[in-house]
Design a protein around this motif. Structure first.
Motif, PDB file in Angstrom:
ATOM      1  N   UNK A 155     -24.914 -31.755 -17.526  1.00  0.00           N
ATOM      2  CA  UNK A 155     -24.148 -30.640 -18.084  1.00  0.00           C
ATOM      3  C   UNK A 155     -23.794 -30.808 -19.560  1.00  0.00           C
ATOM      4  N   UNK A 156     -23.875 -32.031 -20.073  1.00  0.00           N
ATOM      5  CA  UNK A 156     -23.580 -32.258 -21.490  1.00  0.00           C
ATOM      6  C   UNK A 156     -24.801 -32.019 -22.378  1.00  0.00           C
ATOM      7  N   UNK A 157     -25.947 -31.766 -21.757  1.00  0.00           N
ATOM      8  CA  UNK A 157     -27.176 -31.511 -22.504  1.00  0.00           C
ATOM      9  C   UNK A 157     -27.548 -30.041 -22.411  1.00  0.00           C
ATOM     10  N   UNK A 158     -28.374 -29.581 -23.327  1.00  0.00           N
ATOM     11  CA  UNK A 158     -28.851 -28.201 -23.264  1.00  0.00           C
ATOM     12  C   UNK A 158     -29.900 -28.058 -22.164  1.00  0.00           C
ATOM     13  N   UNK A 159     -30.216 -26.824 -21.842  1.00  0.00           N
ATOM     14  CA  UNK A 159     -31.270 -26.537 -20.873  1.00  0.00           C
ATOM     15  C   UNK A 159     -32.578 -27.183 -21.328  1.00  0.00           C
ATOM     16  N   UNK A 160     -32.911 -27.015 -22.603  1.00  0.00           N
ATOM     17  CA  UNK A 160     -34.146 -27.610 -23.137  1.00  0.00           C
ATOM     18  C   UNK A 160     -34.151 -29.132 -22.994  1.00  0.00           C
ATOM     19  N   UNK A 161     -33.028 -29.763 -23.326  1.00  0.00           N
ATOM     20  CA  UNK A 161     -32.940 -31.223 -23.240  1.00  0.00           C
ATOM     21  C   UNK A 161     -33.059 -31.705 -21.796  1.00  0.00           C
ATOM     22  N   UNK A 163     -32.591 -21.736 -23.596  1.00  0.00           N
ATOM     23  CA  UNK A 163     -32.907 -23.132 -23.896  1.00  0.00           C
ATOM     24  C   UNK A 163     -31.781 -23.870 -24.620  1.00  0.00           C
ATOM     25  N   UNK A 164     -30.976 -23.152 -25.415  1.00  0.00           N
ATOM     26  CA  UNK A 164     -29.888 -23.820 -26.142  1.00  0.00           C
ATOM     27  C   UNK A 164     -28.562 -23.797 -25.374  1.00  0.00           C
ATOM     28  N   UNK A 165     -28.545 -23.145 -24.219  1.00  0.00           N
ATOM     29  CA  UNK A 165     -27.316 -23.064 -23.420  1.00  0.00           C
ATOM     30  C   UNK A 165     -27.090 -24.365 -22.647  1.00  0.00           C
ATOM     31  N   UNK A 166     -25.846 -24.571 -22.230  1.00  0.00           N
ATOM     32  CA  UNK A 166     -25.532 -25.663 -21.316  1.00  0.00           C
ATOM     33  C   UNK A 166     -25.687 -25.143 -19.885  1.00  0.00           C
ATOM     34  N   UNK A 167     -26.051 -26.004 -18.933  1.00  0.00           N
ATOM     35  CA  UNK A 167     -26.213 -25.571 -17.546  1.00  0.00           C
ATOM     36  C   UNK A 167     -24.985 -24.875 -16.969  1.00  0.00           C
ATOM     37  N   UNK A 168     -23.789 -25.272 -17.442  1.00  0.00           N
ATOM     38  CA  UNK A 168     -22.560 -24.651 -16.937  1.00  0.00           C
ATOM     39  C   UNK A 168     -22.409 -23.209 -17.412  1.00  0.00           C
ATOM     40  N   UNK A 169     -23.200 -22.826 -18.412  1.00  0.00           N
ATOM     41  CA  UNK A 169     -23.079 -21.487 -18.974  1.00  0.00           C
ATOM     42  C   UNK A 169     -24.143 -20.514 -18.510  1.00  0.00           C
ATOM     43  N   UNK A 170     -24.930 -20.907 -17.511  1.00  0.00           N
ATOM     44  CA  UNK A 170     -25.962 -20.002 -16.994  1.00  0.00           C
ATOM     45  C   UNK A 170     -25.693 -19.698 -15.527  1.00  0.00           C
TER      46      UNK A 170
END
Length: 243
Positions: free
Chosen positions: A93-99, A132-139
Motif C-alpha cells: 500500500x505504500x507503493x504505487x500501482x505501477x511499482x 498507475x500513479x495511484x496507491x492501492x488504497x485509492x482504487x
C-alpha cells in the motif's frame, strides 16, 4: 508470453494427519481457460499451493510442459512459468500501482526501468494504465483485483493460477473481470486455471472444469457435463447450478 500445459499427477497432501488433497490428477491444456471448483474446504487452494511450490506434495508430481517441478522452490517454479494470485489481496500500500506490478517483473530482470516499462504494458492490457500513479488504497475493489492479476502477470507466466479473484464483486464487476480474462487469454495466449465460486464466471470462461470434494476429484468435463453431474449437484451446485 507463451502458454504451457500442466499435468497434475496423483498429488496428495496431509496436515497433522488430515488429508487435504487425496491422489488428485488432472490435465490443463496449453492456451486454455479451465476451472477448479468445489465446496469450501474441498482442497482447491491446497492444490494451488502444491502446484506453485508453497509446499511439496506428499506423493505425486506436477509437470509443466512435461517437465517436473518436483523439488523446486516457489521462486524457481515462478521463474519456470507458474504465476498465481491469492484469495486475500495484499498489495504494497505504500507503493504505487505501477511499482507494485514492477516488483513482479523483477523476477526475470534486474533492470528497474525494464521492469517499470513492462509493468506499464501489463497495466494497459488490464485497463489500469490510468491508475498507475495511484496507491492501492485509492482504487476500487475491482481495480485492486485487477492489480493482483497484474502483479502475477508481470512475472511472465506460462500458466496463471487465479484464486477466487472475483469473490465479493457485483455481477457487472464480475462481467468486467470475465472480459479482462478473455482478453488476456486471447491476446497473450497464457493458460489460465481458476478457482472460482461465481458460476456465472466459470460458465462464461471455462472450456473444462475439474470438481473436487474432500480432497478428491469427483467429476470433470465440459461445463455442460459437469453442471448436470448428480454428484456435483448434490455436494456443491444444487438447484442454483448455472444461475
Amino acid at each position: 508470453m507463451t502458454a504451457a500445459s500442466l499435468s497434475v499427477k496423483g498429488i496428495s497432501k496431509s496436515f497433522s494427519g488430515l488429508r487435504a488433497v487425496d491422489s488428485v490428477s488432472f490435465e490443463v491444456k496449453a492456451g486454455s481457460i479451465q476451472a477448479l471448483i468445489g465446496p469450501n474446504g474441498a482442497g482447491k487452494t491446497t492444490i494451488f499451493n502444491v502446484i506453485a511450490g508453497a509446499f511439496p506434495p506428499d506423493t505425486g508430481d506436477i509437470l509443466l510442459d512435461g517437465q517436473s517441478l518436483g523439488g523446486k522452490r516457489a521462486d524457481q517454479i515462478c521463474r519456470a512459468g507458474v504465476g498465481r494470485t491469492f484469495q486475500i489481496v495484499r498489495p504494497f500500500n505504500d507503493l504505487t500501482v505501477e511499482e507494485n506490478v514492477a516488483i513482479g517483473a523483477l523476477v526475470w530482470t534486474d533492470d528497474v526501468k525494464e521492469a517499470r516499462d513492462y509493468a506499464n504494458e501489463v497495466l494497459k492490457l488490464l485497463g489500469l494504465d490510468d491508475k498507475r500513479t495511484a496507491r492501492p488504497t485509492g482504487i476500487t475493489l475491482p481495480d485492486r483485483k485487477c492489480l493482483e492479476v497484474a502483479r502475477a502477470l508481470a512475472t511472465k507466466p506460462k500458466i496463471l493460477l487465479l484464486d477466487e479473484v472475483m469473490a465479493g464483486l457485483r455481477p457487472t464487476e464480475t462481467d468486467r473481470m470475465v472480459n479482462v480474462f478473455r482478453k488476456l487469454n486471447n491476446e497473450t495466449g497464457v493458460t489460465i486455471l481458476l478457482i472460482e465460486h461465481v458460476m456465472r464466471a466459470v460458465m462464461a470462461l471455462s472450456s473444462h472444469i475439474v470438481v473436487v470434494n474432500y480432497g478428491k476429484v469427483i467429476a470433470e468435463g465440459t461445463p455442460e457435463i459437469v453442471t448436470r453431474d448428480p454428484d456435483v449437484l448434490a455436494c456443491y451446485l444444487g438447484a442454483e447450478a448455472v444461475h
